[in-house]
Structures are given as structure tokens and as C-alpha cells.
Design an enzyme around this catalytic site. Structure first.
Site, PDB file in Angstrom:
ATOM      1  N   GLU A 269       0.816  -1.217   0.000  1.00  0.00           N
ATOM      2  CA  GLU A 269       0.000   0.000   0.000  1.00  0.00           C
ATOM      3  C   GLU A 269       0.854   1.273   0.000  1.00  0.00           C
ATOM      4  OE1 GLU A 269      -2.784  -0.839  -0.645  1.00  0.00           O
ATOM      5  OE2 GLU A 269      -3.694  -2.330   0.657  1.00  0.00           O
TER       6      GLU A 269
ATOM      7  N   TYR B 291     -14.399  14.656  20.190  1.00  0.00           N
ATOM      8  CA  TYR B 291     -13.055  14.144  19.974  1.00  0.00           C
ATOM      9  C   TYR B 291     -12.812  13.666  18.545  1.00  0.00           C
ATOM     10  CZ  TYR B 291     -13.344  14.698  24.907  1.00  0.00           C
ATOM     11  OH  TYR B 291     -13.552  15.251  26.137  1.00  0.00           O
TER      12      TYR B 291
END
Length: 213
Positions: A74, A121
Site C-alpha cells: 500500500e 473528539y
């Protein structure tokens, strides 16, 4: 941080992700910038549970593989984040974690903003998370899809595959990935329930207060 300490940090954080079930088998990959502008990358086919710091793939600042095992397939995905996010990208983490993958398969998930604003968050650490189309693992087109975002997203989810997160440091990238998976778990848990979310004014305040990208 020295290369030795970075290698140890990759192995330590990867083992933590593995031990807590956020990575399994030989899935997932991590990369981080070195002090000289190169990269350290987890090897292809390696398990987060058993990484050897001496076998971590090493690239120089010109992108040449100079030491260690062959890197993850990747690499085009990682390179796309580094190239488009510049100094904002100090590390990239890619996992196949359960709830994020599940969220990417649901037809009602917003592909431009996949994580509902349940808590501050996820907004603070991730901003808006885009779901990209499905690509066969290792397909360089994944990197091109990230490049098409022009550096505007710090996190994406590859449909039917898994999330990818970048941040300024290795630790911050891992923490942001954990926040993504936890928020995806909330989204799956609360599917078809009338959950209260942060409103537009609360989100705008977070963006302004914390200078969110």
C-alpha cells in the site's frame, strides 16, 4: 526522534493495536517520517503482533528503498498522504478494524462525512472522514483517490477495506485511528436509534477553538 527509537515505537504501538484486536493476522500497515526526510514502513505480509524493528523497511528522502524487508504493497496510499499533506503528515496508519469497515458498507452512511458528531473528539482529531470507493488491495488507484482530495482530509475509509489516518506524529496518528474506530463503533451501536449529536453551533465552536483542519 532517532531512527532506532522510531523503529521501536512502530513495533510497540503496532503490538498494542494487535493485542487489543484493532489489527489481526497480517493486516494493516504503518509508516512514519524520519529526521532526514525518509520513511520507515512496516513490511509487506508482516503481523503487527510480531514486528522486528531491524526488518522495518527504510526509504531515503528520495524515495529509494535502502534497507529492511520489502514494504507494504500500500505504499502508493501512504505516499499520497505525504505528498498532499506536506508537513502535516508525519505518519500514516492503515488498519482493517471491524467497526470502521462495517460502517463503510452501510447504505445510509454519509460518504462525505462518515462519522456522526457524537463527541467532540472525533471532530478534533479527524475532521470530516470521507469514504472512498472500493479498490483491490495494492491498487495504485487508491493513492490517486487520496491525491484527488488535494490534502483536504486527514482520514479516509476505503470502502469494504479499512480506514487510513495521517497526523503530525506517529503517536497522534495511532490515537486518531483509535478515535475513528471508537466513533464508528458508536455509529454501529446507535444505528436506528434517536441519538443526540453535537449541533452545528457546537461543531463550529470546536473548529474555531481548536483550529481544526
Amino acid at each position: 526522534m532517532s531512527d532506532t527509537k522510531l523503529r521501536d515505537a512502530i513495533c510497540r504501538l503496532a503490538r498494542s493495536l494487535y493485542d487489543r484486536g484493532l489489527a489481526h493476522g497480517s493486516t494493516g500497515n504503518i509508516s512514519t517520517r524520519t529526521e532526514d526526510g525518509g520513511l520507515l514502513v512496516t513490511p509487506t505480509g508482516s503481523s503487527f503482533g510480531w514486528l522486528d524493528p531491524e526488518r522495518i523497511s527504510c526509504f531515503d528522502a528520495e524515495g529509494r528503498h535502502i534497507a529492511g524487508d520489502a514494504p507494504t504493497k500500500e505504499m502508493p496510499l501512504h505516499a499520497a498522504f505525504y505528498d498532499t499533506r506536506g508537513t502535516r503528515a508525519g505518519a500514516v496508519v492503515h488498519l482493517h478494524c471491524h467497526h470502521a469497515v462495517a460502517l463503510s458498507t452501510l447504505p445510509d452512511t454519509d460518504h462525505d462525512n462518515a462519522l456522526p458528531p457524537y463527541t467532540p473528539y472525533s471532530i478534533m482529531q479527524l475532521g470530516r472522514v470521507k469514504i472512498l470507493p472500493y479498490f483491490q488491495p495494492g491498487d495504485p488507484a487508491m493513492g490517486e483517490a487520496v491525491r484527488s482530495l488535494d490534502g483536504q482530509r486527514s482520514a479516509v475509509i476505503l470502502a469494504n477495506h479499512g480506514p487510513v489516518v495521517t497526523a503530525g506524529t506517529l503517536e497522534k496518528a495511532v490515537y486518531a485511528m483509535e478515535e475513528l474506530e471508537e466513533t464508528a463503533r458508536l455509529a454501529i451501536t446507535l444505528t436506528d436509534r434517536r441519538a443526540a449529536m453535537l449541533d452545528a453551533a457546537q461543531i463550529a465552536s470546536l473548529i474555531q477553538t481548536f483550529n481544526i483542519d
